[in-house]
Design an enzyme around this catalytic site. Structure first.
Site, PDB file in Angstrom:
ATOM      1  N   TYR A 137       0.862  -1.186   0.000  1.00 15.02           N
ATOM      2  CA  TYR A 137       0.000   0.000   0.000  1.00 15.02           C
ATOM      3  C   TYR A 137       0.892   1.228   0.000  1.00 15.02           C
ATOM      4  CZ  TYR A 137      -3.951   2.995   1.504  1.00 15.02           C
ATOM      5  OH  TYR A 137      -4.924   3.955   1.588  1.00 15.02           O
ATOM      6  N   LYS A 165      -1.146  -1.031  -4.173  1.00 16.52           N
ATOM      7  CA  LYS A 165      -2.312  -0.161  -4.097  1.00 16.52           C
ATOM      8  C   LYS A 165      -1.788   1.254  -4.269  1.00 16.52           C
ATOM      9  CE  LYS A 165      -6.093   1.427  -1.132  1.00 16.52           C
ATOM     10  NZ  LYS A 165      -6.728   1.357   0.208  1.00 16.52           N
TER      11      LYS A 165
END
Length: 305
Positions: A137, A165
């Site tokens: 992320y 992400k």
């Protein structure tokens, strides 16, 4: 072990609570069922929208187990891991693996501003401790730690770090990643208000927020873009944007939970110190949602394209 493709729409699901603060598993699964019916490809459990900072390891594993038992054969079940210590992250991932979780979304070390070297060592040590596929992320806006192109250059050697992400808010980063690494890392947009733009630039998926309340519209945008039906996707996306902007707010959890109430697939209960929206801000968000519902577009048969 289920093969995680990291393609499609992955709701960052909210954690449902009862009024007394306990987990509300039936309501949680009701929302998941709506997501699956709408055509989502996986879920991310216990992320920022899942109130990660206020739920325990046991609770996030309980949520994951409930989803695995309910729809785990149909979708990817991804557990968010946001820890301050390497050994805590490894312990949680080991427990997640034991109950059958399919993959991990991994944040940099929390509660401390680490050096790039420390972030890399954290990611590598955790990846080497498990066979589960991992999505990094990358959200320097909210978490003040950027996973740079140079850092991904070192992470590309780690076989089970498969995806990112992408939440840098820089659409060019999709092209930058593709130019440097080709298809080595799957790229999933992590910012609702940039989703169509990043999909057009080649992003493979969308870790979405407002999907929690509007699953069909979210999946429709994704599938129409991937099918090249851009005008149809754009019509839905333009309608959707004022609602999607509720995702880029410090109160995104409260905003999206209110949206779930309005669409009949959630509750507003949050854990302290969060409080449900009230006063003028609540009225503002309600007005956006009510206008959206009043003008909700007719969707094409997106599930069969």
């Amino acid at each position: 072990m289920r093969q995680v493709e990291w393609n499609g729409v992955y709701p960052a699901v909210t954690t449902k609570f009862k009024a007394n603060g306990e987990l509300d598993i039936p309501t949680f699964l009701k929302n998941i069922e709506f997501q699956v019916k709408a055509g989502i490809d996986g879920v991310v459990i216990g992320g920022s929208l899942g109130e990660s900072s206020t739920i325990t390891h046991d609770e996030r594993l309980e949520l994951a187990k409930a989803v695995l038992e309910s729809v785990g054969a149909k979708i990817d079940v991804i557990l968010n891991v946001a820890e301050g210590a390497t050994h805590n992250a490894i312990e949680l991932i080991q427990r997640a693996s034991e109950i059958g979780v399919h993959g991990i979304m991994l944040l940099p070390p929390m509660m401390y501003k680490p050096t790039d070297e420390e972030v890399l060592e954290y990611f590598i040590s955790i990846a080497q401790s498990t066979q589960l596929p991992i999505m990094i992320y990358n959200n320097p806006v909210d978490y003040k730690i950027e996973v740079t192109i140079e850092m991904f250059g070192q992470l590309k050697e780690i076989e089970n770090i498969n995806a990112v992400k992408e939440s840098t808010r820089d659409i060019s980063n999709v092209t930058r990643m593709k130019n440097h690494f080709g298809d080595r890392f799957k790229i999933l947009c992590g910012v609702d208000t940039l989703a169509m733009e990043e999909l057009l630039m080649g992003a493979d998926g969308w870790v979405a927020g407002l999907v929690d309340a509007f699953p069909a519209e979210t999946v429709a945008v994704y599938r129409l873009v991937k099918a090249g039906r851009i005008d149809e996707a754009l019509k839905i996306y333009r309608w959707f944007l004022p609602i999607l902007e509720l995702d880029i707010s410090p109160q995104l959890v409260q905003n999206i939970k209110l949206a779930e109430v309005i669409t009949g697939i959630g509750t507003e209960h949050v854990r302290a110190p969060r409080q449900a929206l009230k006063g003028d801000e609540r009225l503002r968000v309600l007005a956006i949602l009510e206008k959206g519902l009043a003008t909700r577009p007719q969707l094409p048969d997106y599930l069969n394209i």
